[in-house]
Motif scaffolding. Structure first.
Motif, PDB file in Angstrom:
ATOM      1  N   ARG A 204     -22.292 -23.769 -17.151  1.00  0.00           N
ATOM      2  CA  ARG A 204     -22.941 -23.083 -16.033  1.00  0.00           C
ATOM      3  C   ARG A 204     -24.412 -23.456 -15.945  1.00  0.00           C
ATOM      4  O   ARG A 204     -25.068 -23.630 -16.966  1.00  0.00           O
ATOM      5  N   THR A 205     -24.893 -23.524 -14.710  1.00  0.00           N
ATOM      6  CA  THR A 205     -26.309 -23.815 -14.463  1.00  0.00           C
ATOM      7  C   THR A 205     -26.788 -22.905 -13.333  1.00  0.00           C
ATOM      8  O   THR A 205     -25.962 -22.347 -12.601  1.00  0.00           O
ATOM      9  N   TYR A 206     -28.121 -22.768 -13.212  1.00  0.00           N
ATOM     10  CA  TYR A 206     -28.659 -21.743 -12.303  1.00  0.00           C
ATOM     11  C   TYR A 206     -29.859 -22.269 -11.511  1.00  0.00           C
ATOM     12  O   TYR A 206     -30.760 -22.880 -12.097  1.00  0.00           O
ATOM     13  N   ARG A 207     -29.860 -22.009 -10.227  1.00  0.00           N
ATOM     14  CA  ARG A 207     -31.049 -22.294  -9.407  1.00  0.00           C
ATOM     15  C   ARG A 207     -31.143 -21.247  -8.311  1.00  0.00           C
ATOM     16  O   ARG A 207     -30.111 -20.799  -7.785  1.00  0.00           O
ATOM     17  N   ALA A 208     -32.366 -20.885  -7.957  1.00  0.00           N
ATOM     18  CA  ALA A 208     -32.572 -19.844  -6.947  1.00  0.00           C
ATOM     19  C   ALA A 208     -32.324 -20.420  -5.559  1.00  0.00           C
ATOM     20  O   ALA A 208     -33.245 -20.786  -4.838  1.00  0.00           O
ATOM     21  N   ASP A 209     -31.084 -20.526  -5.209  1.00  0.00           N
ATOM     22  CA  ASP A 209     -30.675 -21.209  -3.980  1.00  0.00           C
ATOM     23  C   ASP A 209     -29.359 -20.585  -3.527  1.00  0.00           C
ATOM     24  O   ASP A 209     -28.445 -20.467  -4.349  1.00  0.00           O
ATOM     25  N   HIS A 210     -29.267 -20.164  -2.271  1.00  0.00           N
ATOM     26  CA  HIS A 210     -28.015 -19.527  -1.866  1.00  0.00           C
ATOM     27  C   HIS A 210     -27.719 -19.767  -0.388  1.00  0.00           C
ATOM     28  O   HIS A 210     -28.400 -19.256   0.478  1.00  0.00           O
ATOM     29  N   ASP A 211     -26.708 -20.566  -0.110  1.00  0.00           N
ATOM     30  CA  ASP A 211     -26.212 -20.712   1.270  1.00  0.00           C
ATOM     31  C   ASP A 211     -24.779 -21.236   1.186  1.00  0.00           C
ATOM     32  O   ASP A 211     -24.160 -21.172   0.125  1.00  0.00           O
TER      33      ASP A 211
END
Ligand code: DAH
Length: 361
Positions: A204-211
């Motif tokens: 798992r990886t994470y970035r502040a991005d959502h669409d």
């Protein structure tokens, strides 16, 4: 004293016992008969005990008669036990008969999520090339996530990746982040494992991005191979083989395009051929970017305690959602994480059919 020892009582005991045995229809009743005759206070035991008080002559004759009776009754009791056991078995076999013509009751089995399935397939393909699986924590420090990978503070890559920072610092005074890529596990592996190295890192990886095409949590697979003589040729061969196996298209066009990553030199982006209009992979004349790769930067090797004059290697990283959507024609990213059972039933995989190379994945 009579000439012949009295045996009437013995005949009576024999007849009584045989009648009681015949009437005993289960093991409990059978055992009651056994105890009543042969038990410590049983009728026959009692008569044997009384023998001691008899006169010597009588004792001999009656003793012989008692012992014969004991043998006879013991055998009769044993035989009844066998008959009861056999009857019980017959009854069980009779009851347990199966009707094989009955329709089966449906069994609800779980399904493997497409992301897990893609990871299994990747593990199978790279595993056959000698890559082991490595793992690391989701909460990283900024040195492993950025610094050791030659991404300096204030480098645009840190902003590009829209990092989630956790409050405070760790014991080494480093800021804690939700890892923005699986690349920090390259660092962890090189720091703990002497070369040669061949690992893949799904996780798992994470970035502040959502669409519609980005989720704040997503998955990547990283690859790292370190050896004395690895070249760009090995990198290309490895990735071409992987992509053709993974997508199941033996002549899938693969293109390497020069690019830039701080942790590789030279760096290449990898495209596969597809038809932009139909979304079909393979021919079609269009190119789709699929992963990043390159020769591990000498600074990264040195940061991780590996002598770049002696060792070199290649690395790559790709988004698992993206290749999974392409492979299965899944149009939207969001349902991957919504646990909608209808979506899972449609796109899930049988747990009884694990990903294996001989299935032609
Ligand atoms: N870490 C990169 C990213 O998240 C992907 C990547 C590119 C990984 C090149 C690599 C590599 O190991 O060599 O965008």
């Amino acid at each position: 004293m009579p000439d012949h020892p009295k045996t009437d009582d013995l005949d009576a005991l024999k007849a009584e016992t045989e009648a009681a045995l015949a009437a005993a229809n289960d093991l409990r009743a059978w055992d009651a008969v056994r105890v009543a005759v042969l038990g410590r206070n049983g009728a026959l035991t009692q008569k044997l005990k009384e023998l001691g008080a008899a006169a010597p002559d009588e004792r001999r004759d009656r003793g012989a008669a008692l012992n014969r009776l004991k043998d006879t009754l013991t055998a009769a009791i044993e035989a009844r036990r066998k008959a009861l056991d056999a009857a019980a078995l017959d009854a069980r076999l009779g009851n347990e008969r199966l009707d094989v013509t009955l329709p089966p009751r449906p069994v609800q089995t779980g399904l493997i999520h497409p992301i897990s399935r893609a990871m299994e397939e990747m593990a199978a393909i790279f595993g056959a090339m000698g890559f082991a699986i490595a793992e690391g924590p989701d909460v990283e420090d900024d040195w492993r996530n950025f610094g050791a990978l030659n991404i300096p503070a204030h480098h645009s890559a840190r902003e590009d990746m829209d990092t989630f920072y956790l409050p405070g610092v760790d014991a080494d005074g480093r800021r804690r982040v939700l890892r923005t890529h699986t690349s920090p596990v390259q660092v962890r592996t090189m720091l703990t494992q002497p070369p040669p190295i061949r690992v893949i890192v799904p996780g798992r990886t994470y970035r502040a991005d959502h669409d519609a095409t980005h989720s704040p949590m997503f998955h990547q697979v990283e690859g790292l191979a370190i050896d004395r003589t690895l070249t760009l040729g090995h990198l290309k061969g490895c990735l071409i083989d992987f992509l053709r196996n993974f997508f199941g298209i033996s002549n899938l066009p693969v293109r390497f395009r020069s690019s830039y990553f701080p942790f590789t030199e030279p760096s290449m982006e990898v495209d596969i051929g597809w038809n932009r209009r139909t979304g079909e992979l393979g021919g079609g004349g269009d190119w789709l970017e699929i992963l990043g790769s390159g020769m591990v930067h000498s600074k990264v090797l040195a940061n991780c305690g590996i002598d770049p004059r002696e060792w070199q290697g290649f690395a790559f990283g790709m988004g698992i959602e993206r290749v999974t959507m392409l492979k299965h024609g899944i149009p939207d990213l969001r349902p991957f994480y919504e646990s909608d059972i209808r979506w899972l039933r449609h796109y899930g995989f049988s747990a009884l059919a694990p990903a294996m190379l001989h299935e032609g994945i």
